[in-house]
Design an enzyme around this catalytic site. Structure first.
Site, PDB file in Angstrom:
ATOM      1  N   ASP A  58       0.823  -1.190   0.041  1.00 38.48           N
ATOM      2  CA  ASP A  58      -0.061   0.054   0.122  1.00 38.48           C
ATOM      3  C   ASP A  58       0.777   1.153  -0.036  1.00 38.48           C
ATOM      4  OD1 ASP A  58       0.708   0.594   2.442  1.00 38.48           O
ATOM      5  OD2 ASP A  58      -1.071  -0.197   3.425  1.00 38.48           O
ATOM      6  N   LYS A  80      -4.787   2.565  -1.992  1.00 43.96           N
ATOM      7  CA  LYS A  80      -6.138   3.102  -2.036  1.00 43.96           C
ATOM      8  C   LYS A  80      -6.260   4.646  -1.968  1.00 43.96           C
ATOM      9  CE  LYS A  80      -8.761  -0.875  -0.582  1.00 43.96           C
ATOM     10  NZ  LYS A  80      -7.669  -1.724   0.232  1.00 43.96           N
ATOM     11  N   MET A 194      -7.531   7.137  10.151  1.00 48.98           N
ATOM     12  CA  MET A 194      -8.042   7.689   9.014  1.00 48.98           C
ATOM     13  C   MET A 194      -9.350   8.615   9.263  1.00 48.98           C
ATOM     14  SD  MET A 194      -8.371   4.040   7.302  1.00 48.98           S
ATOM     15  CE  MET A 194      -9.154   3.259   8.387  1.00 48.98           C
TER      16      MET A 194
END
Length: 275
Positions: A58, A80, A194
């Site tokens: 990632d 992402k 997040m």
């Protein structure tokens, strides 16, 4: 979708006695990369990277971690991003196909694979496909980011526990799974991962459910790395302080009286911050 090339031969890399056996062909190793400082990578993670033939990583995986892999290992960035990037089902298909092709697969994920990292979904996908897998825990930013900023998530007489929640729930759900009244009343530390984009909404929900707007709070960006930034403010003022500082993801939000300890603990750089 990325086509999976065949393995180039035997696994390369140096054997580490404490790192365990090398990465195995046909196996998916779900590896936590830690919070950012390559010194916080586990020995097991380093051994698997050094003996892998295929890495799906990632965007939070550090360059230093990827450099541990053999030069011939296939590296696929599967990060992402808001509104784009790889879909989860595409990542799962990729690592399964790589294992079926005979690769020693490392799925490298920032922090810990099972702490809001969707590692459980990837493990279930492997299990459903009959692919053996190994889970390698990593140092989660839920504890590393506060520590690097000089904030202990627990402290005698201040906080006897901490709760980790997501600031980015599945947008397809009809309603939140979080109990905001319980979170507002929680007597320990709240750590939100997040959570930058939804910070204002999160703060409004906590205050509306009884959390004091004066509660000490902080946001830590790129924790444990040379790019680390810390913004500290009372809870009610944190969204505005973060906006003024131009703080962007990735960042960890910390809410609780332990943040007030930072004034003393952050005066002397910690080993993590100095790494």
């Amino acid at each position: 979708m990325v086509a999976v090339p065949p393995p180039l031969g035997g696994s390369a890399g140096v054997s580490h006695r404490l790192g365990g056996p090398p990465a195995l062909a046909g196996v998916v190793h779900l590896v936590g990369a830690g919070p950012g400082d390559p010194g916080l990578l586990t020995l097991r993670a380093a051994q698997l990277l050094a003996t892998s033939t295929f890495i799906a990583h990632d965007r939070l995986a550090t360059l230093e971690a990827l450099e541990l892999a053999p030069p011939e290992a296939v590296r696929v960035p599967v990060g992402k991003r808001r509104g784009g990037g790889w879909r989860q089902e595409e990542i799962e298909r990729l690592i399964i196909d790589a294992a079926l092709a005979g690769h020693a697969v490392v799925r490298l994920k920032g922090g810990d694979p099972f702490v809001l990292g969707r590692g459980g979904e990837e493990a279930l996908a492997c299990a459903a496909a009959g692919i053996p897998f190994e889970v390698v825990p990593g140092v989660t930013s839920a504890i590393a980011a506060p520590a690097a900023a000089g904030v202990p998530v627990t402290h005698r007489g201040v906080a006897s526990g901490f709760a980790v929640i997501t600031g980015h729930e599945d947008p397809t759900k009809p309603e939140t799974d979080l109990d905001w009244s319980a979170l507002a009343a929680f007597p320990g530390t709240l750590v939100i991962l997040m959570g930058v984009v939804s910070l204002a909404t999160t703060v409004d929900r906590l205050i509306a459910n009884g959390r004091s707007a004066a509660t000490p709070a902080a946001a830590v960006r790129w924790a444990t790395t040379p790019l680390e930034e810390v913004v500290e403010a009372p809870l009610g003022q944190l969204p505005q302080a973060v906006a003024r500082a131009g703080l962007k993801p990735p960042a960890t939000i910390i809410i609780g009286d332990v943040v007030a300890l930072r004034a003393q603990l952050a005066e002397t750089p910690s080993l993590i911050r100095a790494a």
